[in-house]
Design a protein around this motif. Structure first.
Motif, PDB file in Angstrom:
ATOM      1  N   ASP A  63       0.831  -1.203   0.000  1.00  0.00           N
ATOM      2  CA  ASP A  63       0.000   0.000   0.000  1.00  0.00           C
ATOM      3  C   ASP A  63       0.869   1.259   0.000  1.00  0.00           C
ATOM      4  OD1 ASP A  63      -1.764   2.083   0.477  1.00  0.00           O
ATOM      5  OD2 ASP A  63      -2.754   1.116   2.182  1.00  0.00           O
ATOM      6  N   LYS A  64       0.902   1.956  -1.118  1.00  0.00           N
ATOM      7  CA  LYS A  64       1.754   3.148  -1.287  1.00  0.00           C
ATOM      8  C   LYS A  64       1.244   4.351  -0.490  1.00  0.00           C
ATOM      9  CE  LYS A  64       4.190   1.450  -4.944  1.00  0.00           C
ATOM     10  NZ  LYS A  64       5.081   0.406  -4.571  1.00  0.00           N
ATOM     11  N   THR A  65       0.043   4.265   0.074  1.00  0.00           N
ATOM     12  CA  THR A  65      -0.506   5.395   0.825  1.00  0.00           C
ATOM     13  C   THR A  65      -0.166   5.341   2.316  1.00  0.00           C
ATOM     14  OG1 THR A  65      -2.630   4.312   1.280  1.00  0.00           O
ATOM     15  CG2 THR A  65      -2.449   5.556  -0.794  1.00  0.00           C
ATOM     16  N   LEU A  66       0.483   4.274   2.762  1.00  0.00           N
ATOM     17  CA  LEU A  66       0.810   4.154   4.185  1.00  0.00           C
ATOM     18  C   LEU A  66       1.734   5.281   4.632  1.00  0.00           C
ATOM     19  CD1 LEU A  66       1.464   0.328   4.541  1.00  0.00           C
ATOM     20  CD2 LEU A  66      -0.440   1.631   5.493  1.00  0.00           C
ATOM     21  N   GLU A  67       1.438   5.829   5.782  1.00  0.00           N
ATOM     22  CA  GLU A  67       2.295   6.857   6.371  1.00  0.00           C
ATOM     23  C   GLU A  67       3.065   6.325   7.567  1.00  0.00           C
ATOM     24  OE1 GLU A  67      -0.027  10.339   7.151  1.00  0.00           O
ATOM     25  OE2 GLU A  67      -0.689  10.500   5.080  1.00  0.00           O
TER      26      GLU A  67
END
Length: 191
Positions: A63-67
């Motif tokens: 998941d590239k949106t993980l912070e």
């Protein structure tokens, strides 16, 4: 017969436990999440557990949106090398479940600590954690030799606590190549 049984039991009691080696391609395939992250802090949980709170610097797979993510930073069995150091940046190969849990309640306590957020585990008994030596000229990662390709990495940095080092850019290029090959292998053939 009694002597043979006792000898067998004694041998099993002192038999070394060791993590098997794994090809990097298998490690990549088994991990739903591969990222570069910075350990912001280590939280203590019941049963001598530790959870690393990791800020995501970049996602390689997943998941590239993980912070941020929570990573169990406690050993679950004898040869487990899982851990983390507050302030370190590392290349992390993460799984979404423990391979083995011999410490009653530790994983449950860690899951309770993170609440509804996912709890990740350093893949392959902690070998999925490769700290980045940020002060190095080649910005290299350090690793244990239980990943097949890692055993060929030299041990050139006296400051690193793990025995094998390789430039981060080379490791990431290898991982991206493996991901591309794995994607091609599952892609439907053109008609």
């Amino acid at each position: 017969m009694l002597r043979l049984t006792l000898l067998l039991l004694l041998t099993l009691a002192v038999a070394p436990v060791k993590v098997c080696t794994i090809p990097l391609a298998d490690l990549v395939a088994r991990c739903p999440l591969i990222l570069v992250g910075r350990v912001e802090r280590i939280a203590e949980t019941p049963h001598d557990g530790k959870v690393a709170v990791v800020t995501v610097v970049g996602v390689v797979k997943g998941d590239k949106t993980l912070e941020s993510v929570y990573v169990l930073a406690s050993r679950l069995w004898t040869c487990d090398a899982s851990g983390a150091v507050a302030g370190e940046t590392a290349l992390l190969f993460l799984s979404d479940g423990p391979g083995l849990d011999l410490k009653d309640g530790l994983v449950d306590a860690a899951r309770e600590f993170v609440g509804p957020a996912p709890l990740y585990f350093e893949a392959h008994a902690g070998r999925g954690r490769m700290p980045i030596h940020e002060g190095s000229a080649d910005l290299h990662v350090a690793a244990l030799g239980d990943i097949d390709e890692v055993r060929a990495w030299p041990s050139t940095c006296k400051a690193c606590t793990l025995p094998h080092q390789c430039p981060l850019a080379d490791v990431l290029a290898n991982v991206h190549r493996i991901l591309d090959e794995q994607a091609e292998a599952v892609a439907p053939a053109p008609r």
